[in-house]
Design an enzyme around this catalytic site. Structure first.
Site, PDB file in Angstrom:
ATOM      1  CE1 TYR A 157      -4.120   1.649  -0.082  1.00  0.00           C
ATOM      2  CE2 TYR A 157      -3.447   2.736   1.946  1.00  0.00           C
ATOM      3  CZ  TYR A 157      -4.325   2.619   0.883  1.00  0.00           C
ATOM      4  OH  TYR A 157      -5.400   3.467   0.793  1.00  0.00           O
ATOM      5  CE  LYS A 164      -7.111   6.734   0.787  1.00  0.00           C
ATOM      6  NZ  LYS A 164      -8.210   7.604   0.308  1.00  0.00           N
TER       7      LYS A 164
HETATM    8  C1  1JT Z   1      -6.161   3.959  -4.487  1.00  0.00           C
HETATM    9  C2  1JT Z   1      -6.173   2.697  -5.087  1.00  0.00           C
HETATM   10  C3  1JT Z   1      -6.497   4.085  -3.138  1.00  0.00           C
HETATM   11  C4  1JT Z   1      -6.510   1.585  -4.343  1.00  0.00           C
HETATM   12  C5  1JT Z   1      -6.825   1.715  -2.997  1.00  0.00           C
HETATM   13  C6  1JT Z   1      -6.837   2.962  -2.398  1.00  0.00           C
HETATM   14  N1  1JT Z   1      -7.195   2.807  -1.106  1.00  0.00           N
HETATM   15  C7  1JT Z   1      -7.421   1.505  -0.898  1.00  0.00           C
HETATM   16  N2  1JT Z   1      -7.184   0.845  -2.036  1.00  0.00           N
HETATM   17  C8  1JT Z   1      -7.282  -0.593  -2.178  1.00  0.00           C
HETATM   18  C9  1JT Z   1      -5.954  -1.242  -2.008  1.00  0.00           C
HETATM   19  C10 1JT Z   1      -5.622  -1.865  -0.843  1.00  0.00           C
HETATM   20  C11 1JT Z   1      -4.391  -2.455  -0.683  1.00  0.00           C
HETATM   21  C12 1JT Z   1      -3.471  -2.428  -1.701  1.00  0.00           C
HETATM   22  C13 1JT Z   1      -3.804  -1.826  -2.868  1.00  0.00           C
HETATM   23  C14 1JT Z   1      -5.042  -1.240  -3.017  1.00  0.00           C
HETATM   24  C15 1JT Z   1      -5.820   2.496  -6.517  1.00  0.00           C
HETATM   25  C16 1JT Z   1      -5.760   3.786  -7.304  1.00  0.00           C
HETATM   26  C17 1JT Z   1      -5.097   4.881  -6.532  1.00  0.00           C
HETATM   27  C18 1JT Z   1      -5.838   5.170  -5.243  1.00  0.00           C
HETATM   28  O1  1JT Z   1      -2.258  -3.035  -1.463  1.00  0.00           O
HETATM   29  C19 1JT Z   1      -1.370  -3.204  -2.511  1.00  0.00           C
HETATM   30  C20 1JT Z   1      -3.996  -3.115   0.593  1.00  0.00           C
END
Ligand code: 1JT
Length: 257
Positions: A157, A164
């Site tokens: 992440y 965040k």
């Molecule tokens: C963005 C994306 C913000 C995916 C997101 C996000 N907040 C949560 N996710 C889901 C997520 C969760 C995990 C992860 C990847 C994605 C994608 C576009 C940009 C903003 O881990 C690799 C744990």
């Protein structure tokens, strides 16, 4: 009578029918809100036009690139012309460079770091600044979206977790700043949700599976689950709640080892 009857709610982040912001928009419309939907550019505007026939009544739609403070000001000028005021603001926008959602955290670039902060965290401040003059005297509510990776390390992440974390801190500082004007500010920390942007991130699908296996409720959360919590926060039911991060995650965040 819906819980949002006679309220005007401005929503940022509807990109397609899987968007969390779209889940919130449908719940808000169901509860009688007048919607204002902000979109990033012409292409997003076209996508939005395909979705809006699904709403019970037509929303106001207006372009707004949140990385440009002048365009944010112009957006709220448009809203002012079309509405008496604003009772709610939903921030459901984030971005990161694809290659930085994964890989080694030490490889985070300044450019990628700054981009994710600007779009995902700073924009809450600029949108709040634009909305506040339209919110005075209305007990308004601002809601943004966060994820557990802001407070604990979630593999991959990375730069988004740092953005965040900033967004959650912005929520608290804005809550303190705007509280005397009767404006509440809260964040919803949602469990992982199948959205178009998330499904493109490697490792994301396995996180959905982990929630089903281990979260107390043994299921993933939906856009509607998030919409219903946003509804509570934007309605008078949430009148005394501000500065909080509310978990809508099937209980996953209470777990230890
Ligand atoms: C963005 C994306 C913000 C995916 C997101 C996000 N907040 C949560 N996710 C889901 C997520 C969760 C995990 C992860 C990847 C994605 C994608 C576009 C940009 C903003 O881990 C690799 C744990």
């Amino acid at each position: 009578m819906g819980l949002l009857t006679d309220k005007t709610i401005v929503i940022f982040g509807v990109a397609n029918k899987r968007s969390i912001a779209w889940g919130i928009a449908k719940v808000a419309a169901r509860e009688g809100a007048q919607l204002v939907l902000g979109y990033q550019n012409e292409r997003m505007g076209k996508a939005l036009n395909k979705l809006i026939p699904d709403l019970p009544s037509p929303p106001i739609i207006a372009e707004c690139d949140v990385t440009n403070d002048d365009l944010v000001a112009a957006f709220f000028e448009t809203v002012k012309k079309e509405c008496d005021g604003v009772d709610g603001l939903v921030h459901s926008i984030a971005t990161a460079k694809r290659e930085e959602l994964g890989g080694r955290f030490r490889d985070t670039s300044w450019e990628g770091y700054a981009l994710s902060q600007q779009v995902s965290a700073y924009s809450l401040i600029s949108l709040a600044r634009g909305a506040v003059p339209l919110m005075t005297g209305r007990e308004a509510s601002i809601v943004c979206m966060t994820y557990y990776g802001a407070e604990r390390v979630v593999n991959g992440y990375n730069v988004m977790g740092v953005a965040k974390a900033a967004l959650e801190a912005n929520t608290r500082y804005l809550a303190d700043d705007l509280g005397p004007e009767g404006i509440r500010v809260n964040a919803i920390s949602a469990g992982p949700i199948k959205t178009v942007s998330a499904m493109g991130v490697s490792g994301f699908k396995s996180i959905l599976g982990t929630v089903v296996e281990r979260a107390p409720l043994r299921r993933n959360v939906t856009q509607e689950d998030v919409g219903n919590t946003a509804l509570f926060l934007m309605s008078d039911l949430g009148r005394a709640v501000t500065g909080q991060t509310i978990y809508v995650d099937s209980g996953y965040s209470i777990l230890g080892a």
